[in-house]
Scaffold this motif. Structure first.
Motif, PDB file in Angstrom:
ATOM      1  N   MET A  21     -15.694 -18.099 -12.797  1.00  0.00           N
ATOM      2  CA  MET A  21     -16.794 -18.339 -13.648  1.00  0.00           C
ATOM      3  C   MET A  21     -16.726 -16.696 -13.156  1.00  0.00           C
ATOM      4  SD  MET A  21     -20.895 -19.103 -14.497  1.00  0.00           S
ATOM      5  CE  MET A  21     -20.168 -20.951 -14.860  1.00  0.00           C
ATOM      6  N   LEU A  22     -16.852 -16.543 -11.879  1.00  0.00           N
ATOM      7  CA  LEU A  22     -17.283 -15.335 -11.109  1.00  0.00           C
ATOM      8  C   LEU A  22     -16.292 -13.676 -11.537  1.00  0.00           C
ATOM      9  CD1 LEU A  22     -17.592 -16.395  -7.732  1.00  0.00           C
ATOM     10  CD2 LEU A  22     -18.956 -14.968  -8.163  1.00  0.00           C
ATOM     11  N   ALA A  23     -15.046 -14.721 -11.710  1.00  0.00           N
ATOM     12  CA  ALA A  23     -13.735 -13.320 -11.893  1.00  0.00           C
ATOM     13  C   ALA A  23     -13.802 -13.235 -13.429  1.00  0.00           C
ATOM     14  CB  ALA A  23     -12.517 -14.239 -12.317  1.00  0.00           C
ATOM     15  N   ALA A  24     -14.182 -13.942 -14.334  1.00  0.00           N
ATOM     16  CA  ALA A  24     -14.890 -13.522 -15.808  1.00  0.00           C
ATOM     17  C   ALA A  24     -15.693 -12.493 -15.976  1.00  0.00           C
ATOM     18  CB  ALA A  24     -15.731 -14.395 -16.400  1.00  0.00           C
ATOM     19  N   ALA A  25     -16.854 -12.794 -15.013  1.00  0.00           N
ATOM     20  CA  ALA A  25     -18.070 -11.976 -14.700  1.00  0.00           C
ATOM     21  C   ALA A  25     -17.676 -10.762 -14.533  1.00  0.00           C
ATOM     22  CB  ALA A  25     -19.504 -12.981 -14.666  1.00  0.00           C
ATOM     23  N   LEU A  26     -16.863 -10.499 -13.070  1.00  0.00           N
ATOM     24  CA  LEU A  26     -16.358  -9.244 -12.231  1.00  0.00           C
ATOM     25  C   LEU A  26     -15.920  -8.872 -13.818  1.00  0.00           C
ATOM     26  CD1 LEU A  26     -15.224 -10.685  -8.859  1.00  0.00           C
ATOM     27  CD2 LEU A  26     -17.531  -8.834  -9.635  1.00  0.00           C
ATOM     28  N   ASP A  27     -14.500  -9.478 -14.164  1.00  0.00           N
ATOM     29  CA  ASP A  27     -13.821  -8.228 -15.561  1.00  0.00           C
ATOM     30  C   ASP A  27     -14.324  -8.400 -16.272  1.00  0.00           C
ATOM     31  OD1 ASP A  27     -10.961  -7.819 -16.627  1.00  0.00           O
ATOM     32  OD2 ASP A  27     -11.848  -9.400 -18.283  1.00  0.00           O
TER      33      ASP A  27
ATOM     34  N   ILE B  59     -18.354  -3.605  -6.448  1.00  0.00           N
ATOM     35  CA  ILE B  59     -18.953  -4.578  -5.455  1.00  0.00           C
ATOM     36  C   ILE B  59     -19.131  -4.022  -4.017  1.00  0.00           C
ATOM     37  CG2 ILE B  59     -19.537  -6.723  -4.496  1.00  0.00           C
ATOM     38  CD1 ILE B  59     -19.417  -6.498  -7.450  1.00  0.00           C
ATOM     39  N   THR B  60     -21.078  -4.017  -3.563  1.00  0.00           N
ATOM     40  CA  THR B  60     -21.276  -3.372  -2.008  1.00  0.00           C
ATOM     41  C   THR B  60     -21.862  -4.527  -1.546  1.00  0.00           C
ATOM     42  OG1 THR B  60     -23.436  -2.687  -3.527  1.00  0.00           O
ATOM     43  CG2 THR B  60     -21.773  -0.979  -3.614  1.00  0.00           C
ATOM     44  N   SER B  61     -22.052  -4.915  -1.441  1.00  0.00           N
ATOM     45  CA  SER B  61     -22.430  -6.511  -1.480  1.00  0.00           C
ATOM     46  C   SER B  61     -21.991  -7.615  -2.153  1.00  0.00           C
ATOM     47  CB  SER B  61     -24.311  -5.818  -0.718  1.00  0.00           C
ATOM     48  OG  SER B  61     -25.344  -6.278  -1.719  1.00  0.00           O
ATOM     49  N   ALA B  62     -22.820  -9.085  -0.984  1.00  0.00           N
ATOM     50  CA  ALA B  62     -22.303 -10.290  -2.138  1.00  0.00           C
ATOM     51  C   ALA B  62     -23.171 -10.879  -0.512  1.00  0.00           C
ATOM     52  CB  ALA B  62     -21.121 -10.571  -1.733  1.00  0.00           C
TER      53      ALA B  62
ATOM     54  N   VAL C 232     -24.749 -17.118  -6.204  1.00  0.00           N
ATOM     55  CA  VAL C 232     -24.131 -16.060  -5.448  1.00  0.00           C
ATOM     56  C   VAL C 232     -24.316 -15.406  -6.461  1.00  0.00           C
ATOM     57  CG1 VAL C 232     -21.244 -14.532  -5.710  1.00  0.00           C
ATOM     58  CG2 VAL C 232     -21.579 -17.482  -5.781  1.00  0.00           C
ATOM     59  N   ARG C 233     -24.524 -13.920  -5.066  1.00  0.00           N
ATOM     60  CA  ARG C 233     -25.114 -12.543  -5.660  1.00  0.00           C
ATOM     61  C   ARG C 233     -23.976 -11.593  -5.309  1.00  0.00           C
ATOM     62  NH1 ARG C 233     -30.652 -13.576  -7.073  1.00  0.00           N
ATOM     63  NH2 ARG C 233     -31.442 -15.641  -7.174  1.00  0.00           N
ATOM     64  N   LEU C 234     -24.216 -10.660  -6.247  1.00  0.00           N
ATOM     65  CA  LEU C 234     -22.682  -9.424  -6.319  1.00  0.00           C
ATOM     66  C   LEU C 234     -23.527  -8.530  -6.423  1.00  0.00           C
ATOM     67  CD1 LEU C 234     -19.883 -11.174  -7.548  1.00  0.00           C
ATOM     68  CD2 LEU C 234     -20.620 -11.360  -5.235  1.00  0.00           C
ATOM     69  N   GLY C 235     -24.236  -7.515  -4.897  1.00  0.00           N
ATOM     70  CA  GLY C 235     -24.960  -5.971  -5.546  1.00  0.00           C
ATOM     71  C   GLY C 235     -23.571  -5.253  -5.622  1.00  0.00           C
ATOM     72  N   THR C 236     -24.610  -4.887  -6.972  1.00  0.00           N
ATOM     73  CA  THR C 236     -23.608  -3.209  -7.193  1.00  0.00           C
ATOM     74  C   THR C 236     -24.856  -1.394  -7.453  1.00  0.00           C
ATOM     75  OG1 THR C 236     -23.556  -3.395 -10.241  1.00  0.00           O
ATOM     76  CG2 THR C 236     -21.913  -4.767  -9.109  1.00  0.00           C
ATOM     77  N   GLU C 237     -23.882  -1.098  -7.596  1.00  0.00           N
ATOM     78  CA  GLU C 237     -24.473   0.081  -8.082  1.00  0.00           C
ATOM     79  C   GLU C 237     -25.812  -0.006  -9.376  1.00  0.00           C
ATOM     80  OE1 GLU C 237     -21.126   1.281 -10.258  1.00  0.00           O
ATOM     81  OE2 GLU C 237     -21.508   0.357  -8.229  1.00  0.00           O
TER      82      GLU C 237
ATOM     83  N   ILE D  90     -25.142  -8.705  -9.960  1.00  0.00           N
ATOM     84  CA  ILE D  90     -24.245 -10.061 -11.151  1.00  0.00           C
ATOM     85  C   ILE D  90     -24.709 -10.892  -9.493  1.00  0.00           C
ATOM     86  CG2 ILE D  90     -22.038 -10.845 -11.278  1.00  0.00           C
ATOM     87  CD1 ILE D  90     -20.548  -8.250 -11.167  1.00  0.00           C
ATOM     88  N   VAL D  91     -25.593 -12.009 -10.599  1.00  0.00           N
ATOM     89  CA  VAL D  91     -26.329 -13.375  -9.749  1.00  0.00           C
ATOM     90  C   VAL D  91     -25.709 -13.861 -10.811  1.00  0.00           C
ATOM     91  CG1 VAL D  91     -28.128 -14.691  -9.526  1.00  0.00           C
ATOM     92  CG2 VAL D  91     -27.425 -12.653  -9.338  1.00  0.00           C
ATOM     93  N   ILE D  92     -24.891 -15.338 -10.358  1.00  0.00           N
ATOM     94  CA  ILE D  92     -24.713 -17.062 -11.016  1.00  0.00           C
ATOM     95  C   ILE D  92     -26.029 -17.941 -10.059  1.00  0.00           C
ATOM     96  CG2 ILE D  92     -23.076 -18.909 -11.379  1.00  0.00           C
ATOM     97  CD1 ILE D  92     -21.281 -16.744 -11.723  1.00  0.00           C
ATOM     98  N   ASP D  93     -26.829 -18.209 -10.909  1.00  0.00           N
ATOM     99  CA  ASP D  93     -27.579 -19.206 -10.032  1.00  0.00           C
ATOM    100  C   ASP D  93     -27.923 -20.765 -10.827  1.00  0.00           C
ATOM    101  OD1 ASP D  93     -29.933 -19.193  -8.117  1.00  0.00           O
ATOM    102  OD2 ASP D  93     -31.177 -19.265 -10.419  1.00  0.00           O
ATOM    103  N   ARG D  94     -27.162 -21.438  -9.351  1.00  0.00           N
ATOM    104  CA  ARG D  94     -27.632 -23.243 -10.398  1.00  0.00           C
ATOM    105  C   ARG D  94     -28.429 -24.035  -9.509  1.00  0.00           C
ATOM    106  NH1 ARG D  94     -22.350 -27.109  -9.701  1.00  0.00           N
ATOM    107  NH2 ARG D  94     -22.806 -26.635  -7.770  1.00  0.00           N
ATOM    108  N   PRO D  95     -29.625 -23.876  -9.666  1.00  0.00           N
ATOM    109  CA  PRO D  95     -30.660 -24.542  -8.515  1.00  0.00           C
ATOM    110  C   PRO D  95     -30.135 -26.008  -8.127  1.00  0.00           C
ATOM    111  CG  PRO D  95     -31.653 -23.657  -9.388  1.00  0.00           C
ATOM    112  CD  PRO D  95     -30.352 -22.998  -9.885  1.00  0.00           C
ATOM    113  N   GLU D  96     -29.762 -26.501  -9.611  1.00  0.00           N
ATOM    114  CA  GLU D  96     -29.775 -28.116  -9.475  1.00  0.00           C
ATOM    115  C   GLU D  96     -28.994 -28.585 -11.119  1.00  0.00           C
ATOM    116  OE1 GLU D  96     -33.458 -29.874  -9.516  1.00  0.00           O
ATOM    117  OE2 GLU D  96     -34.640 -29.312 -10.653  1.00  0.00           O
ATOM    118  N   GLY D  97     -28.578 -29.444 -10.815  1.00  0.00           N
ATOM    119  CA  GLY D  97     -28.225 -29.992 -13.009  1.00  0.00           C
ATOM    120  C   GLY D  97     -26.670 -29.316 -13.321  1.00  0.00           C
TER     121      GLY D  97
END
Length: 308
Positions: free
Chosen positions: A186-192, A198-201, A240-245, A249-256
Motif C-alpha cells: 500500500m505504501l509503495a502504491a501511494a508513493l508511486d 518524502i521529508t519526514s516519516a 504510517v505518516r509520510l511528510g511531503t512539501e 501521506i497517511v495510512i491509518d488503521r486504528p482497529e479492524g
C-alpha cells in the motif's frame, strides 16, 4: 488415515508413509517441498493446522518435531522416538509426520529428520516458538533453504530483533516481516501515485512491536529519512505518516480490517488492510525460497543500504 508408531525409527516411518499412501490410493507425487516444524506440545496443534491450510497452495510433506522434556530420572536416560503418520484428509493435500523425541534423540533430531526429507525438494524449517539464537547454525536450520521464525512469540522482541540482525544469513525470515506485506504494498502504491519527495516519516504502533520496528527501518533505508516511532494503544501497527512539501501521506488503521489512505490534495479512501492468519503468512513465505534481501535491509536498517 493415521498410523501410530511407538519407539520407532526413520526407516519404519518411511514404510508407514508408503503403506498409508497405498491404503488410500494416493501416490507420492505433487509434493513440492518438505516443511519441518519445530515446536512444543502446547503450540503443535495450531502450527499443524496452519501448515495443513498452507499445503492447499503448496502440497508438502510436513515433519513436526516435538522435543519432549523428561519428567523423571528414568525418562532422562531413555532415548526414544514416537511417530504419528497422517495421510489423506488427515494431512491437507500432502502428508504429515508428528515426531516426538525423548532423551538423546532430542539432541540429534536432525538425524531423524534427514532420512524423511523428500528427495530433490526444498526444505523449509519453521519455529513457531523457541527459535534458536542463530537459526542458520541450528542442526535442523542447516538442512533448510528457508528458515522461518516469529518475533511475536518472544518476551523481548526488539532485543531478539537486534540479535537476528547480527546473525542474519541468506534464507532467514520472520513472520513479523511477512505481516507487513500489505502495508509495504500500500505504501509503495501511494508513493508511486503521489510522486512527491518524502521529508519526514513516522510509524505508529503498540509498544515493542517488532513489525513496526522492521517497517520503520525499511522506510529509513528506502526513503533516506529518519523515522519517528510513535506509541499508540494498538493493536499492532496502526498508522504510517509520510511528510511531503504538499502535506502528509497517511495510512491509518486504528482497529479492524479497514484502513484509510489520505494523499495530499485528495479525499480519503478506505482500503482493506486486515490482520492475516498464520496460515496465510506461511503460504506467502513458501511462494519464494530464495533469500529475502528486503528482510535483511529491514533488519539492519539504513546501514545496509549505505554498505551495499
Amino acid at each position: 488415515m493415521k498410523i501410530d508408531l511407538t519407539d520407532t525409527t526413520a526407516s519404519k516411518i518411511n514404510k508407514a508413509l508408503v503403506q498409508g499412501r497405498r491404503a488410500i490410493g494416493t501416490p507420492a507425487v505433487g509434493m513440492v517441498l518438505t516443511m519441518v516444524i519445530v515446536t512444543d506440545e502446547e503450540n503443535a496443534y495450531d502450527a499443524i493446522k496452519a501448515a495443513e491450510q498452507a499445503s492447499h497452495e503448496h502440497p508438502s510433506r510436513t515433519l513436526v518435531v516435538i522435543k519432549r522434556h523428561a519428567r523423571t530420572p528414568r525418562e532422562r536416560t531413555q532415548s526414544r522416538l514416537d511417530a504419528e503418520v497422517r495421510v489423506g484428509s488427515e494431512a491437507g493435500t500432502g502428508e504429515t509426520v508428528v515426531l516426538r523425541t525423548y532423551g538423546e534423540v532430542s539432541d540429534h533430531a536432525d538425524s531423524v529428520v534427514l532420512p524423511l526429507l523428500l528427495p530433490d525438494a526444498p526444505v523449509v524449517v519453521w519455529w513457531p516458538v523457541d527459535a534458536p539464537d542463530v537459526p542458520a547454525k541450528d542442526p535442523l536450520g542447516a538442512l533448510a533453504q528457508r528458515r522461518i521464525t516469529d518475533m511475536y512469540a518472544v518476551e523481548s522482541p526488539l532485543r531478539v530483533l537486534e540479535s537476528r540482525a547480527r546473525s542474519y544469513a541468506p534464507g532467514d525470515t520472520d513472520l513479523a516481516w511477512t505481516r507487513l506485506t500489505p502495508w509495504r504494498s500500500m505504501l509503495a502504491a501511494a508513493l508511486d501515485q503521489a510522486r512527491l519527495t518524502i521529508t519526514s516519516a513516522a510509524v505508529e504502533s503498540e509498544a515493542d512491536n517488532p513489525s513496526a520496528e522492521l517497517l520503520a527501518r525499511w522506510l529509513e533505508a528506502r526513503l533516506d529519512v529518519a523515522v519517528e516511532r510513535v506509541e499508540t494503544a494498538g493493536p499492532v501497527v496502526t498508522g504510517v505518516r509520510l511528510g511531503t512539501e504538499k502535506g502528509e501521506i497517511v495510512i491509518d488503521r486504528p482497529e479492524g480490517p479497514l484502513a484509510t489512505l489520505t494523499l495530499p490534495g485528495q479525499p480519503p479512501r478506505t482500503l482493506a488492510l486486515k490482520v492475516r492468519p498464520t496460515s496465510e503468512l506461511i503460504a506467502e513465505e513458501l511462494r519464494r525460497l530464495d533469500a529475502d534481501e528486503m528482510y535483511a535491509v529491514a533488519l539492519r536498517g539504513k546501514d545496509t543500504e549505505e554498505n551495499a
